[in-house]
Design a protein around this motif. Structure first.
Motif, PDB file in Angstrom:
ATOM      1  N   LYS A   1       0.873  -1.210   0.086  1.00 12.96           N
ATOM      2  CA  LYS A   1       0.054   0.163   0.134  1.00 12.96           C
ATOM      3  C   LYS A   1       0.784   1.443   0.071  1.00 12.96           C
ATOM      4  O   LYS A   1       1.852   1.305   0.869  1.00 12.96           O
ATOM      5  CB  LYS A   1      -0.809   0.072   1.201  1.00 12.96           C
ATOM      6  CG  LYS A   1      -1.951  -0.974   1.025  1.00 12.96           C
ATOM      7  CD  LYS A   1      -2.974  -1.013   2.444  1.00 12.96           C
ATOM      8  CE  LYS A   1      -3.983  -1.921   2.273  1.00 12.96           C
ATOM      9  NZ  LYS A   1      -5.072  -1.756   3.421  1.00 12.96           N
TER      10      LYS A   1
ATOM     11  N   ASP B   1      -2.991   4.498  -1.874  1.00 13.80           N
ATOM     12  CA  ASP B   1      -3.880   3.957  -1.056  1.00 13.80           C
ATOM     13  C   ASP B   1      -4.156   5.087   0.040  1.00 13.80           C
ATOM     14  O   ASP B   1      -4.999   4.560   0.898  1.00 13.80           O
ATOM     15  CB  ASP B   1      -3.224   2.763  -0.501  1.00 13.80           C
ATOM     16  CG  ASP B   1      -3.074   1.668  -1.558  1.00 13.80           C
ATOM     17  OD1 ASP B   1      -4.150   0.916  -2.068  1.00 13.80           O
ATOM     18  OD2 ASP B   1      -1.954   1.468  -1.962  1.00 13.80           O
TER      19      ASP B   1
ATOM     20  N   HIS C   1     -11.683   4.755  -0.840  1.00 10.45           N
ATOM     21  CA  HIS C   1     -10.842   3.650  -0.130  1.00 10.45           C
ATOM     22  C   HIS C   1      -9.681   4.242   0.465  1.00 10.45           C
ATOM     23  O   HIS C   1      -8.734   3.783   1.098  1.00 10.45           O
ATOM     24  CB  HIS C   1     -10.512   2.372  -1.139  1.00 10.45           C
ATOM     25  CG  HIS C   1      -9.633   2.777  -2.211  1.00 10.45           C
ATOM     26  ND1 HIS C   1      -9.966   3.303  -3.250  1.00 10.45           N
ATOM     27  CD2 HIS C   1      -8.353   2.397  -2.243  1.00 10.45           C
ATOM     28  CE1 HIS C   1      -8.710   3.470  -4.228  1.00 10.45           C
ATOM     29  NE2 HIS C   1      -7.933   2.987  -3.640  1.00 10.45           N
ATOM     30  N   TRP C   2      -9.213   5.697  -0.084  1.00  6.60           N
ATOM     31  CA  TRP C   2      -7.860   6.065   0.581  1.00  6.60           C
ATOM     32  C   TRP C   2      -7.758   6.492   1.915  1.00  6.60           C
ATOM     33  O   TRP C   2      -8.918   7.168   2.413  1.00  6.60           O
ATOM     34  CB  TRP C   2      -7.596   7.475  -0.473  1.00  6.60           C
ATOM     35  CG  TRP C   2      -6.990   7.171  -1.658  1.00  6.60           C
ATOM     36  CD1 TRP C   2      -6.936   6.319  -2.269  1.00  6.60           C
ATOM     37  CD2 TRP C   2      -6.384   8.099  -2.429  1.00  6.60           C
ATOM     38  NE1 TRP C   2      -6.469   6.194  -3.552  1.00  6.60           N
ATOM     39  CE2 TRP C   2      -6.183   7.735  -3.516  1.00  6.60           C
ATOM     40  CE3 TRP C   2      -5.930   9.413  -2.406  1.00  6.60           C
ATOM     41  CZ2 TRP C   2      -5.071   8.263  -4.594  1.00  6.60           C
ATOM     42  CZ3 TRP C   2      -5.289  10.233  -3.258  1.00  6.60           C
ATOM     43  CH2 TRP C   2      -4.806   9.678  -4.477  1.00  6.60           C
TER      44      TRP C   2
END
Length: 757
Positions: free
Chosen positions: A236, A259, A282-283
């Motif tokens: 990530k 990410d 989703h970050w």
């Protein structure tokens, strides 16, 4: 919610890394012992952070010399002149950084310049198609090993890497189109990321601080290209920027394959609420809410009130952190035993900043601000303390007129008067100011501070050192002498101790470069001069010689930039306060017969805002503050200034506006390339381009300096050229200093003979 850190001071609370480095360079400890000490220091740093509440520990922020140099070595991109010699990895590192290692094999060190608008210096990468195509391999072994070390302390570790676009942007290359090197560079980054992914690393913090700049379209396109191609594997990636807002690049950023995103909310105002809803859902959103570059305790209540609605919205997607790496902060306030209780209650160093994050997380998670309200009370009390206000200083600044910022005569008028007074030869030789600070000198100052010797004994010992320094300069044959600054611990700290409104510490050290550390003063209130700061030492030095002795002062912008500065007043007003204090010193020196006064401004370039659109506003008041400090000098008094690592193309009009009679600059590492700026606009006053690099122990050859001076003549007529080292000689030893200056004077004699013929 998680707490993480972008980086921690690597030098140690008591400069352990500095002393280990210098012991290794001297050959006092083995390489094995040095590496063991570094490992112990890394582990101690992780323990400090973990105990303070940091959950995701940074790995890879530690460096023996410089983190940008670390990136170069991990990517296998050390230039060929360093790798041509058979040696181990550690000695390769020091050859690149300082031109010399214990194994020998001297060579020209890589260039060194300021890290954005900080006083930290990084080693500039040198890139070429040939180097990127070489067989040297990428090696993430050191990072993977450090992850294993850190995992003994916390199960959450995060590798810190300088991202490929910033690395390329900060490099130098002979390629006309530097971006043409990106594909080959990305291959090396891909190998590095793959190695980390295969080793089980979970998070990588990719630092791309150039996102704070107003990037040209081609560099924006480079971001898209790079992060479309980079296969992150199981990793990530946290995109990290700092030192400036990134609002202007959000449309670009949200298209990149990351990410999470770290946003510095301290350096510049940013509309976080407007930004986060445009980013992928989703970050992770990391917010830098604690100032990583200053020492003031945070008003956590104010931060809490801003963060609470964001936390309710983001929940576990919210991470909190310092604004930037804590590299720029001292380590631990608890060491300071001599600060009074009230003043100490206003401060927070790196360890305390980590603790602030833990307090803030608790308040947000429990929606309970009782503890942080109590904690923040002293931060709020500072703003109204009578200790920070001086009505007479404010009145003096408010009463300034345009005439107070200019000398009465033009440079050409002054030069005629000064040449008649000083009668200097063509290519006059001088130094930048400081001479070697030996252990004996430091011990004298330490004994004086500990009251182990009397004031009379101290003065006698320092005068003896000044006498020796004057004698050595006369023997070498320098034309303009200096007293050597034996009484000064640091060019800014020394003046800070003699100014009202400024405090100093015992252990608030920060790294400048390599083993070089500084202890910035703390400007907490209105600034004024208590008494003459340099007069007695200069008068004594001048009494020893018939040659002119330069008085050495530090300029207002450098004192501002190299101090921890109050945040309740504009930097412009603080600069003018300091400018008036320096002006008072200039007046005293002139009245006592000093003919040459150097007002150093090595920091004027680094004080510029990150965004180019904001440069001119800063340069207007920064140059004005310098001019204010020098304006009362009469025509016969020659004003010098010195600048370090400045990209002259960016600020040449401002440099000219300083109107110094003589400007000395650091150009030797770049082989005079910095003077290319004068092709665009001629420099009108006298100039002393440094002819040898003092940041390496190597002694320059005569022919090398002759060639540099001849190269400088292409930009500046010989009648306006001075010859000098590129910076002060404080960190060098006397043996190498004398050899280097002897060679410098020999080079000048050769050129004078040729010129006279």
């Amino acid at each position: 919610m998680h707490i993480h850190n972008l980086g921690f001071p690597r030098i140690g609370a008591k400069r352990e890394l500095k002393f280990s480095l210098e012991q290794y360079w001297r050959g006092d400890i083995t390489q094995s012992a040095f590496l063991t000490q570094c490992q112990q220091l890394r582990e101690h740093n992780w323990q400090l952070q973990h105990q303070a509440g940091i959950e995701w520990l940074p790995v890879g922020d530690f460096a023996h010399y410089d983190h940008v140099l670390n990136t170069t070595l991990i990517l296998g991109l050390a230039p060929e002149r360093f790798t041509a010699h058979n040696s181990n990895a550690l000695d390769l590192e020091f050859r690149v950084g300082r031109g010399q290692a214990p194994s020998g094999c001297q060579c020209a060190a890589s260039d060194m310049t300021k890290w954005f608008n900080t006083n930290y210096h990084y080693i500039v990468p040198e890139l070429s198609e040939q180097l990127l195509a070489s067989s040297e391999k990428v090696n993430a072994e050191s990072l993977i090993l450090q992850c294993k070390e850190a995992s003994k302390i916390s199960d959450k570790t995060k590798v810190v890497l300088l991202g490929p676009i910033s690395y390329l942007h900060l490099s130098v290359s002979k390629n006309a189109d530097k971006l043409s090197l990106l594909p080959a560079l990305l291959k090396r980054y891909q190998t590095l990321v793959t190695q980390l992914s295969n080793a089980g690393v979970s998070w990588v913090q990719l630092d791309e601080p150039i996102l704070g700049l107003e990037l040209e379209q081609q560099w924006q396109d480079a971001f898209s290209k790079a992060y479309q191609q980079l296969n992150k594997g199981k990793l990530k990636l946290l995109l990290t920027s700092y030192f400036s807002s990134i609002d202007h690049h959000i449309d670009l950023i949200k298209t990149l394959d990351f990410d999470g995103l770290h946003i510095d909310t301290v350096a510049q105002e940013t509309d976080v609420s407007a930004i986060i809803d445009t980013l992928p859902q989703h970050w992770v959103i990391s917010l830098g809410v604690i100032n990583g570059r200053n020492i003031w305790k945070t008003d956590l209540v104010s931060v809490y009130q801003k963060l609470l609605p964001l936390y309710r919205h983001l929940k576990n997607r919210l991470w909190i952190a310092p604004s930037c790496s804590l590299l720029h902060s001292p380590v631990d306030l608890q060491q300071e035993s001599k600060l009074d209780a009230e003043f100490k209650s206003w401060l927070a160093f790196a360890k305390q900043k980590c603790e602030e994050l833990a307090l803030l997380k608790y308040a947000l998670v429990h929606e309970n601000s009782d503890e942080i309200t109590l904690y923040s009370s002293s931060a709020l009390a500072r703003c109204v303390s009578k200790r920070i206000h001086n009505d007479s200083v404010k009145s003096r600044v408010n009463g300034l007129s345009k005439e107070d910022f200019h000398r009465k005569q033009s440079f050409l008028e002054r030069k005629v008067v000064q040449q008649k007074t000083l009668n200097l030869p063509v290519l006059p030789t001088t130094t930048i100011g400081s001479f070697p600070q030996t252990g004996d000198i430091r011990e004298v100052r330490a004994k004086w501070r500990r009251n182990e010797i009397t004031q009379a004994q101290y003065q006698s010992l320092i005068e003896e050192e000044i006498r020796n320094t004057i004698t050595k300069q006369e023997d070498i044959g320098l034309d303009v002498l200096v007293h050597g600054e034996a009484e000064r611990n640091d060019m800014v700290e020394y003046f800070g101790e003699l100014l009202e409104g400024v405090a100093f510490t015992q252990f608030a050290w920060v790294q400048s470069y390599g083993s070089r550390c500084v202890k910035p003063p703390i400007i907490f209130g209105d600034v004024s001069r208590k008494q003459a700061m340099t007069l007695s030492w200069i008068n004594y030095a001048q009494s020893l010689t018939d040659r002119p002795v330069k008085a050495m002062l530090t300029g207002p912008i450098t004192i501002l930039c190299w101090s921890f500065v109050r945040d309740d007043l504009s930097r412009e007003e603080v600069a003018n306060q300091i400018g008036l204090a320096i002006s008072d010193e200039v007046v005293d020196l002139v009245e006592n017969g000093t003919q040459i006064i150097q007002i150093d401004e090595p920091a004027i370039r680094e004080g510029m805002p990150i965004k180019q659109s904001e440069w001119q506003g800063y340069l207007n008041w920064a140059t004005a503050a310098f001019c204010l400090s020098a304006a009362k000098a009469p025509a016969k008094t020659q004003i010098h200034s010195h600048m370090c690592y400045s990209e002259f193309n960016d600020i040449l009009p401002a440099i000219i506006a300083l109107d110094a009679d003589v400007l000395t600059v650091e150009t030797s590492r770049s082989n005079m390339a910095l003077l290319d700026a004068f092709d665009q606009q001629a420099y009108p006053n006298d100039l002393g381009p440094g002819v040898y690099d003092i940041h390496t122990p190597n002694v320059p050859e005569v022919d090398w300096m002759v060639a540099l001076i001849e190269k400088a003549q292409k930009y500046i007529p010989i009648e306006r050229l001075w010859v000098n080292p590129d910076c002060g000689l404080k960190t060098r030893g006397w043996t190498e200093t004398k050899l280097a200056l002897d060679n410098m004077v020999t080079a000048v004699k050769k050129l004078r003979a040729a010129y006279s013929n």
